[in-house]
Design a protein around this motif. Sequence first.
Motif, short mmCIF file in Angstrom:
data_model
loop_
_atom_site.label_atom_id
_atom_site.label_comp_id
_atom_site.label_asym_id
_atom_site.label_seq_id
_atom_site.Cartn_x
_atom_site.Cartn_y
_atom_site.Cartn_z
N ARG A 156 -0.62 -12.34 -12.06
CA ARG A 156 -0.90 -11.46 -13.19
C ARG A 156 -1.13 -10.01 -12.76
O ARG A 156 -1.80 -9.25 -13.45
N THR A 157 -0.59 -9.60 -11.63
CA THR A 157 -0.80 -8.24 -11.13
C THR A 157 -0.47 -7.20 -12.19
O THR A 157 -1.27 -6.29 -12.46
N SER A 158 0.69 -7.28 -12.80
CA SER A 158 1.10 -6.26 -13.77
C SER A 158 0.17 -6.22 -14.97
O SER A 158 -0.25 -5.15 -15.42
N ALA A 159 -0.19 -7.39 -15.50
CA ALA A 159 -1.05 -7.44 -16.67
C ALA A 159 -2.44 -6.90 -16.37
O ALA A 159 -3.02 -6.15 -17.17
N VAL A 160 -2.97 -7.27 -15.22
CA VAL A 160 -4.31 -6.80 -14.83
C VAL A 160 -4.31 -5.29 -14.64
O VAL A 160 -5.22 -4.58 -15.08
N VAL A 208 -1.35 9.13 -8.43
CA VAL A 208 -1.79 8.06 -7.54
C VAL A 208 -0.86 6.87 -7.73
O VAL A 208 -0.63 6.43 -8.86
N VAL A 209 -0.32 6.36 -6.63
CA VAL A 209 0.61 5.24 -6.65
C VAL A 209 0.01 4.06 -5.91
O VAL A 209 -0.47 4.20 -4.78
N LEU A 210 0.01 2.89 -6.55
CA LEU A 210 -0.40 1.65 -5.90
C LEU A 210 0.81 0.72 -5.80
O LEU A 210 1.29 0.22 -6.83
N PRO A 211 1.35 0.51 -4.60
CA PRO A 211 2.38 -0.51 -4.45
C PRO A 211 1.71 -1.88 -4.49
O PRO A 211 0.69 -2.10 -3.83
N ALA A 212 2.23 -2.82 -5.28
CA ALA A 212 1.50 -4.07 -5.48
C ALA A 212 2.43 -5.28 -5.46
O ALA A 212 3.50 -5.27 -6.06
N LEU A 213 1.98 -6.31 -4.76
CA LEU A 213 2.67 -7.59 -4.74
C LEU A 213 1.61 -8.70 -4.73
O LEU A 213 0.91 -8.90 -3.73
N ASN A 214 1.44 -9.35 -5.87
CA ASN A 214 0.46 -10.44 -6.00
C ASN A 214 -0.95 -10.00 -5.62
O ASN A 214 -1.59 -10.57 -4.75
N GLU A 215 -1.42 -8.97 -6.30
CA GLU A 215 -2.75 -8.42 -6.03
C GLU A 215 -3.64 -8.47 -7.28
O GLU A 215 -4.44 -7.56 -7.52
N GLU A 216 -3.54 -9.53 -8.06
CA GLU A 216 -4.31 -9.59 -9.31
C GLU A 216 -5.82 -9.58 -9.06
O GLU A 216 -6.59 -9.15 -9.92
N GLU A 217 -6.27 -10.01 -7.90
CA GLU A 217 -7.70 -10.07 -7.64
C GLU A 217 -8.32 -8.69 -7.40
O GLU A 217 -9.52 -8.52 -7.60
N THR A 218 -7.52 -7.73 -6.96
CA THR A 218 -8.11 -6.44 -6.56
C THR A 218 -7.55 -5.23 -7.29
O THR A 218 -8.23 -4.22 -7.42
N VAL A 219 -6.31 -5.30 -7.77
CA VAL A 219 -5.67 -4.09 -8.30
C VAL A 219 -6.40 -3.53 -9.50
O VAL A 219 -6.51 -2.30 -9.68
N GLY A 220 -6.94 -4.40 -10.37
CA GLY A 220 -7.62 -3.93 -11.56
C GLY A 220 -8.86 -3.11 -11.25
O GLY A 220 -9.11 -2.07 -11.88
N ASP A 221 -9.64 -3.57 -10.28
CA ASP A 221 -10.86 -2.84 -9.91
C ASP A 221 -10.52 -1.46 -9.34
O ASP A 221 -11.20 -0.48 -9.62
N ILE A 222 -9.47 -1.38 -8.53
CA ILE A 222 -9.07 -0.10 -7.94
C ILE A 222 -8.66 0.88 -9.03
O ILE A 222 -9.10 2.03 -9.06
N VAL A 223 -7.81 0.41 -9.94
CA VAL A 223 -7.36 1.27 -11.04
C VAL A 223 -8.55 1.71 -11.89
O VAL A 223 -8.67 2.90 -12.26
N ALA A 224 -9.44 0.79 -12.18
CA ALA A 224 -10.59 1.12 -13.03
C ALA A 224 -11.48 2.18 -12.40
O ALA A 224 -11.97 3.10 -13.09
N VAL A 225 -11.72 2.08 -11.11
CA VAL A 225 -12.56 3.06 -10.42
C VAL A 225 -11.91 4.44 -10.45
O VAL A 225 -12.57 5.46 -10.73
#
Length: 314
Positions: free
Chosen positions: A79-83, A37-54
């Motif tokens: 903080r996209t990468s850190a989250v 599963v690949v998530l392309p991300a640019l400034n998505e700290e608010e949502t990327v963590g929840d998607i990965v966690a699910v």
Amino acid sequence: MLEEVERWLSTRSWSVNDRPLHKILAAKRARGQSVSVVLPALNEEETVGDIVAVIRHDLMQQVPLVDEIVVVDSGSTDRTSAVAAAAGARVVHRDAILPRIPAVPGKGEVLWRSLLVTGGDIVCFVDADLREFSSDFVTGIVGPLLTDPDVDLVKAMYDRPLGGASGQGGRVTELMARPLLNMHWPQLAGFVQPLGGEYAARRSLLEQLPFPVGYGVELGMLVDSLHLVGLDALAQVDVGVRKHRHQDGQALGRMAAAIYRTAQLRMARGHLIRPSLTQFERGRDGFEPRTYSVDTEERPPMAEIAEYTSRKVA
């Protein structure tokens, strides 16, 4: 609508409920295929963590469907990468992949480079700005690829609410992409969400496709896949509702221009002109077609990249 498309809608358009999870898992074990599963991300700290966690919880810890989650950061300043890493994803920066070719901004650029840092036989792309994310998005589009060897690419279809109003298509989809497909590639008129960012495909197909570096990547991938493997190798699955961040009108204008340029480059191959437009409305039994009369730079197929082919040999 072409008769071929009407038949396709009845044989290659499914619901996420058509393939129970236990059947998908059994098919994965039987075929011995891996899923990235690949998530392309640019400034998505608010949502990327929840998607990965699910995805990790539902499809890696509870059941062994997904083998790896990779977030490709395309230059975030938040903080996209850190989250993403804290939630359990492997995070790779776009510029660290294939450094001999300078990276350019764009979603397609990130998706293309992701093929070099993933290993799955099936690659599933998920946008990183989704809210109220459900793992059905992944099981829905990966399922047909594991259970049906004749399917090579699967797109998610869904409602896309805007401003509190329900709806099934994005603004650029309805005003740009759908008219282009209906008039120039009518075999693709059955796709409810041709520009949707949630889709999965076999690596064996993706590595043969050129990738428009920007927003044209989804339309280009559909058109090129049609020419390469044919309509019956393409499918779509209804996964319900997609909620995400909406862009302003100027951003949508830029997106539309990139999509038009992508289509323009492909028209040189030969095309059909068809003065009608098929749109979709959700009815009692799912999405129903309604037909009405109607008065940019690319990356080469990954299979041509030396670093990729040498990796496969190794």
